[in-house]
Design an enzyme around this catalytic site. Structure first.
Site, PDB file in Angstrom:
ATOM      1  N   ASP A 126       0.879  -1.154   0.000  1.00 30.57           N
ATOM      2  CA  ASP A 126       0.000   0.000   0.000  1.00 30.57           C
ATOM      3  C   ASP A 126       0.932   1.224   0.000  1.00 30.57           C
ATOM      4  O   ASP A 126       2.121   1.093   0.322  1.00 30.57           O
ATOM      5  CB  ASP A 126      -0.863  -0.034   1.268  1.00 30.57           C
ATOM      6  CG  ASP A 126      -1.659   1.235   1.444  1.00 30.57           C
ATOM      7  OD1 ASP A 126      -2.306   1.665   0.478  1.00 30.57           O
ATOM      8  OD2 ASP A 126      -1.631   1.810   2.557  1.00 30.57           O
ATOM      9  N   ASP A 139      -0.029   5.111   0.972  1.00 29.86           N
ATOM     10  CA  ASP A 139      -0.236   6.067   2.070  1.00 29.86           C
ATOM     11  C   ASP A 139      -0.238   5.344   3.419  1.00 29.86           C
ATOM     12  O   ASP A 139      -1.073   4.475   3.656  1.00 29.86           O
ATOM     13  CB  ASP A 139      -1.576   6.788   1.887  1.00 29.86           C
ATOM     14  CG  ASP A 139      -1.633   7.591   0.594  1.00 29.86           C
ATOM     15  OD1 ASP A 139      -0.882   8.557   0.475  1.00 29.86           O
ATOM     16  OD2 ASP A 139      -2.432   7.239  -0.295  1.00 29.86           O
ATOM     17  N   VAL A 198      -9.527   4.036   1.718  1.00 29.75           N
ATOM     18  CA  VAL A 198     -10.764   4.194   0.934  1.00 29.75           C
ATOM     19  C   VAL A 198     -10.526   5.233  -0.169  1.00 29.75           C
ATOM     20  O   VAL A 198      -9.898   6.269   0.087  1.00 29.75           O
ATOM     21  CB  VAL A 198     -11.920   4.628   1.871  1.00 29.75           C
ATOM     22  CG1 VAL A 198     -13.190   4.935   1.089  1.00 29.75           C
ATOM     23  CG2 VAL A 198     -12.168   3.543   2.917  1.00 29.75           C
ATOM     24  N   ARG A 212     -11.082   8.209  -3.186  1.00 26.40           N
ATOM     25  CA  ARG A 212     -11.531   9.600  -3.021  1.00 26.40           C
ATOM     26  C   ARG A 212     -13.061   9.723  -3.057  1.00 26.40           C
ATOM     27  O   ARG A 212     -13.661  10.361  -2.198  1.00 26.40           O
ATOM     28  CB  ARG A 212     -10.890  10.458  -4.123  1.00 26.40           C
ATOM     29  CG  ARG A 212     -10.707  11.899  -3.720  1.00 26.40           C
ATOM     30  CD  ARG A 212     -10.070  12.693  -4.850  1.00 26.40           C
ATOM     31  NE  ARG A 212      -8.765  12.189  -5.255  1.00 26.40           N
ATOM     32  CZ  ARG A 212      -8.108  12.564  -6.350  1.00 26.40           C
ATOM     33  NH1 ARG A 212      -8.637  13.479  -7.146  1.00 26.40           N
ATOM     34  NH2 ARG A 212      -6.933  12.041  -6.660  1.00 26.40           N
ATOM     35  N   ASN A 242      -3.088   9.591  -7.044  1.00 23.45           N
ATOM     36  CA  ASN A 242      -1.853  10.372  -7.061  1.00 23.45           C
ATOM     37  C   ASN A 242      -0.612   9.485  -6.917  1.00 23.45           C
ATOM     38  O   ASN A 242       0.512   9.996  -6.875  1.00 23.45           O
ATOM     39  CB  ASN A 242      -1.858  11.383  -5.904  1.00 23.45           C
ATOM     40  CG  ASN A 242      -2.924  12.449  -6.074  1.00 23.45           C
ATOM     41  OD1 ASN A 242      -2.967  13.133  -7.098  1.00 23.45           O
ATOM     42  ND2 ASN A 242      -3.808  12.594  -5.088  1.00 23.45           N
ATOM     43  N   ASP A 283      -1.579  -0.424   6.130  1.00 20.57           N
ATOM     44  CA  ASP A 283      -1.752   0.293   7.402  1.00 20.57           C
ATOM     45  C   ASP A 283      -3.241   0.512   7.709  1.00 20.57           C
ATOM     46  O   ASP A 283      -3.561   1.128   8.719  1.00 20.57           O
ATOM     47  CB  ASP A 283      -1.076   1.673   7.356  1.00 20.57           C
ATOM     48  CG  ASP A 283      -1.839   2.618   6.453  1.00 20.57           C
ATOM     49  OD1 ASP A 283      -2.144   2.229   5.306  1.00 20.57           O
ATOM     50  OD2 ASP A 283      -2.171   3.730   6.902  1.00 20.57           O
TER      51      ASP A 283
HETATM   52  C1  BG6 Z   1      -5.523   5.928   0.067  1.00 18.36           C
HETATM   53  C2  BG6 Z   1      -5.527   6.748   1.352  1.00 18.36           C
HETATM   54  O1  BG6 Z   1      -4.253   5.366  -0.111  1.00 18.36           O
HETATM   55  O2  BG6 Z   1      -5.820   6.741  -1.058  1.00 18.36           O
HETATM   56  C3  BG6 Z   1      -6.811   7.528   1.491  1.00 18.36           C
HETATM   57  O3  BG6 Z   1      -5.383   5.866   2.433  1.00 18.36           O
HETATM   58  C4  BG6 Z   1      -7.062   8.357   0.238  1.00 18.36           C
HETATM   59  O4  BG6 Z   1      -6.714   8.356   2.632  1.00 18.36           O
HETATM   60  C5  BG6 Z   1      -7.067   7.425  -0.982  1.00 18.36           C
HETATM   61  O5  BG6 Z   1      -8.300   9.036   0.333  1.00 18.36           O
HETATM   62  C6  BG6 Z   1      -7.313   8.152  -2.291  1.00 18.36           C
HETATM   63  O6  BG6 Z   1      -6.209   8.983  -2.572  1.00 18.36           O
HETATM   64  P1  BG6 Z   1      -6.163  10.073  -3.714  1.00 18.36           P
HETATM   65  O7  BG6 Z   1      -4.712  10.497  -3.720  1.00 18.36           O
HETATM   66  O8  BG6 Z   1      -6.568   9.403  -4.988  1.00 18.36           O
HETATM   67  O9  BG6 Z   1      -7.110  11.138  -3.352  1.00 18.36           O
HETATM   68 MG    MG Z   2      -2.687   3.136   3.565  1.00 13.19          MG
END
Ligand code: BG6
Ligand code: MG
Length: 214
Positions: A10, A12, A48, A50, A119, A171
């Site tokens: 994973d 983040d 989760v 966006r 992202n 996590d």
């Molecule tokens: C996950 C995070 O990895 O990605 C979440 O744990 C986040 O907190 C999700 O909302 C979506 O991320 P992004 O960068 O596409 O907005």
């Molecule tokens: Mg994570």
């Protein structure tokens, strides 16, 4: 527990500590809707994607918005988030990440990303570790978000391995659930709430010994 051929990470909260940045951006977004959003509320949003995160926040505040407003809120949140990580660099890698990636590569163990984040590729680039990854599955390429196992199943498939030959590092509760549903051994990292949920629990990746698995 030998015979592991691939590690699926994973992003983040495992590779980089961006969870706080996601939380602050969501709290700011929720505030514009008059919804109060706590760190405890955020726990359920870890992992989760966006769209589902915003749906859960609206549910929490018992609010509905038009589809146009929904789209602008997603952009609003992402802009705050991107601003807050604009200085991200190798210095932000969580402990043990760089050493584990190097070790896996030297042992011929494949490396994959299984993240809900859209992202993710840009973040890996900024962290200077993108070239370690043999496959990147992110929020742009899945139909069923975590806790569905698709993101990890696609990663294993792309690498040519059965889930039983891969480890998943997570996590978040949604991610550990996804790993388990997919038939992967789950390694919970850095979130004490996973202590009795993941198959193995580590405070951080410096505690992981690849030799015991591969
Ligand atoms: C996950 C995070 O990895 O990605 C979440 O744990 C986040 O907190 C999700 O909302 C979506 O991320 P992004 O960068 O596409 O907005
Ligand atoms: Mg994570």
């Amino acid at each position: 527990m030998a015979n592991i051929k691939a590690l699926l990470f994973d992003l983040d909260g495992v590779i980089v500590s961006t969870e706080k940045n996601h939380f602050i951006a969501w709290r700011e977004t929720a505030r514009t809707l008059g919804i109060s959003f706590s760190e405890e509320d955020n726990e359920a949003l870890k992992g989760v994607n966006r769209v589902d995160s915003l749906k859960q926040i609206l549910k929490l505040g018992n609010k509905t918005v038009s589809s146009e407003a929904f789209e602008s809120l997603l952009v609003f949140k992402n802009n705050i988030y991107l601003d807050s990580i604009s200085t991200l660099s190798e210095a932000n890698l969580l402990p043990g990440v760089d050493a584990l990636l190097r070790k896996a590569q030297s042992m011929g163990v494949k490396i994959g990303l299984g993240s809900s984040s859209k992202n993710a590729p840009m973040i890996l680039e900024r962290l200077g570790i993108k070239s370690f990854f043999d496959v990147i599955i992110d929020g742009n390429g899945v139909t069923h978000p975590k806790p569905h196992p698709e993101v990890f199943l696609n990663g294993a498939k792309a690498l040519g391995f059965h889930p039983s030959e891969c480890l998943v590092f997570e996590d978040a509760l949604s991610g550990v659930t996804a790993a388990k549903e997919g038939g992967f051994l789950s390694i919970g990292v850095g979130n004490p709430l996973l202590q009795h949920v993941a198959d193995v629990y580590l405070n951080n990746l410096t505690e992981f010994r690849l030799e015991e698995y591969a």
